[in-house]
Scaffold this motif. Sequence first.
Motif, PDB file in Angstrom:
ATOM      1  N   UNK A 193      66.520   2.160  47.104  1.00 54.37           N
ATOM      2  CA  UNK A 193      66.883   3.505  47.568  1.00 54.37           C
ATOM      3  C   UNK A 193      68.272   3.904  47.094  1.00 54.37           C
ATOM      4  N   UNK A 194      69.198   2.959  47.164  1.00 59.45           N
ATOM      5  CA  UNK A 194      70.579   3.238  46.759  1.00 59.45           C
ATOM      6  C   UNK A 194      70.666   3.602  45.275  1.00 59.45           C
ATOM      7  N   UNK A 195      69.917   2.866  44.447  1.00 59.05           N
ATOM      8  CA  UNK A 195      70.007   3.063  42.996  1.00 59.05           C
ATOM      9  C   UNK A 195      68.876   3.938  42.437  1.00 59.05           C
ATOM     10  N   UNK A 196      67.990   4.427  43.311  1.00 54.71           N
ATOM     11  CA  UNK A 196      66.886   5.321  42.911  1.00 54.71           C
ATOM     12  C   UNK A 196      65.936   4.728  41.873  1.00 54.71           C
ATOM     13  N   UNK A 197      65.636   3.430  41.993  1.00 55.29           N
ATOM     14  CA  UNK A 197      64.705   2.812  41.056  1.00 55.29           C
ATOM     15  C   UNK A 197      63.321   3.413  41.231  1.00 55.29           C
ATOM     16  N   UNK A 198      62.599   3.522  40.150  1.00 55.92           N
ATOM     17  CA  UNK A 198      61.233   4.042  40.215  1.00 55.92           C
ATOM     18  C   UNK A 198      60.211   2.911  40.354  1.00 55.92           C
TER      19      UNK A 198
ATOM     20  N   UNK B 215      63.707 -24.633  36.839  1.00 58.48           N
ATOM     21  CA  UNK B 215      63.629 -23.411  37.628  1.00 58.48           C
ATOM     22  C   UNK B 215      62.658 -22.433  36.959  1.00 58.48           C
ATOM     23  N   UNK B 216      61.618 -22.084  37.693  1.00 57.69           N
ATOM     24  CA  UNK B 216      60.706 -21.051  37.204  1.00 57.69           C
ATOM     25  C   UNK B 216      61.279 -19.709  37.623  1.00 57.69           C
ATOM     26  N   UNK B 217      61.491 -18.836  36.648  1.00 59.72           N
ATOM     27  CA  UNK B 217      62.031 -17.509  36.942  1.00 59.72           C
ATOM     28  C   UNK B 217      61.036 -16.441  36.503  1.00 59.72           C
ATOM     29  N   UNK B 218      60.907 -15.446  37.329  1.00 52.34           N
ATOM     30  CA  UNK B 218      60.108 -14.266  37.004  1.00 52.34           C
ATOM     31  C   UNK B 218      61.062 -13.087  37.088  1.00 52.34           C
ATOM     32  N   UNK B 219      61.297 -12.444  35.958  1.00 52.53           N
ATOM     33  CA  UNK B 219      62.290 -11.368  35.884  1.00 52.53           C
ATOM     34  C   UNK B 219      61.599 -10.024  35.699  1.00 52.53           C
ATOM     35  N   UNK B 220      62.076  -9.062  36.492  1.00 52.14           N
ATOM     36  CA  UNK B 220      61.542  -7.706  36.459  1.00 52.14           C
ATOM     37  C   UNK B 220      62.686  -6.728  36.213  1.00 52.14           C
ATOM     38  N   UNK B 221      62.598  -5.915  35.144  1.00 55.44           N
ATOM     39  CA  UNK B 221      63.600  -4.870  34.939  1.00 55.44           C
ATOM     40  C   UNK B 221      63.431  -3.790  36.012  1.00 55.44           C
ATOM     41  N   UNK B 222      64.529  -3.275  36.508  1.00 62.58           N
ATOM     42  CA  UNK B 222      64.504  -2.209  37.509  1.00 62.58           C
ATOM     43  C   UNK B 222      65.133  -0.978  36.873  1.00 62.58           C
ATOM     44  N   UNK B 223      64.487   0.165  37.038  1.00 63.67           N
ATOM     45  CA  UNK B 223      64.957   1.322  36.281  1.00 63.67           C
ATOM     46  C   UNK B 223      64.841   2.634  37.032  1.00 63.67           C
ATOM     47  N   UNK B 224      65.590   3.597  36.532  1.00 58.44           N
ATOM     48  CA  UNK B 224      65.452   5.004  36.908  1.00 58.44           C
ATOM     49  C   UNK B 224      64.692   5.611  35.735  1.00 58.44           C
ATOM     50  N   UNK B 225      65.379   5.897  34.644  1.00 57.63           N
ATOM     51  CA  UNK B 225      64.725   6.228  33.372  1.00 57.63           C
ATOM     52  C   UNK B 225      64.897   5.049  32.420  1.00 57.63           C
ATOM     53  N   UNK B 226      66.063   4.443  32.482  1.00 53.90           N
ATOM     54  CA  UNK B 226      66.362   3.238  31.709  1.00 53.90           C
ATOM     55  C   UNK B 226      66.669   2.116  32.693  1.00 53.90           C
ATOM     56  N   UNK B 227      66.614   0.895  32.205  1.00 55.17           N
ATOM     57  CA  UNK B 227      66.893  -0.254  33.062  1.00 55.17           C
ATOM     58  C   UNK B 227      68.344  -0.228  33.528  1.00 55.17           C
ATOM     59  N   UNK B 228      68.526  -0.383  34.837  1.00 53.28           N
ATOM     60  CA  UNK B 228      69.876  -0.443  35.414  1.00 53.28           C
ATOM     61  C   UNK B 228      70.168  -1.799  36.039  1.00 53.28           C
ATOM     62  N   UNK B 229      69.101  -2.530  36.420  1.00 50.41           N
ATOM     63  CA  UNK B 229      69.249  -3.811  37.106  1.00 50.41           C
ATOM     64  C   UNK B 229      68.058  -4.704  36.751  1.00 50.41           C
TER      65      UNK B 229
END
Length: 187
Positions: A71-76, A165-179
């Motif tokens: 909510x803070x970063x408005x991810x879609x 360590x098994x890692x699963x990474x997900x890009x978080x974005x508005x229009x472009x990845x921010x986190x």
Amino acid sequence: MRNNLAGMMCLDLFMSSQNEHDYTYLKSQISSSDFLKAPIKSFDFYIDYFTDEIKKINRKNDINTIKDFANKFNWCNDVDAIFKNQDFETIVLTNKAQEIIWVNDGFKKMTGFSKKYAINKTPTFLQGDNTCEETRARIRKKLIANKPFEETVLNYKKDKTAYKCEIKIFPLSIENTTHYIALEKAV
């Protein structure tokens, strides 16, 4: 009271004498939802139930924290979809520069490093001499591709103990990845 205590002790002794198959079957019969409404018959069953409930609450709180960030970063991104059917011990949230901005309590349990220590560092601080350079390169390449991915990397705990360590990474974005969010577990 004395009779109830004796009954609980007898049940504990009886259950501890069972083979694994019988124990599992009997536990499922005693641990039904009706059991939770009745007085405690065995502390072992109660503590198993209680531990499972605490894990569920902690998971829910972690997901709600990520939703607050969303909510803070408005991810879609659909945060619920990210967590659906995922098994993890640790959540690491980084900014675009891959600097850690938040980790859950599982981070300290898995790595030995405190939350405070991890903030503003990149997850590479967990890597060491025997971390495979090819794995590091694959991770960098997959981050640039900007799609969710899974990888296994050799990391090091605070006490210098190595762990996979098994890692699963997900890009978080508005229009472009921010986190980025990483769901991690030791394997």
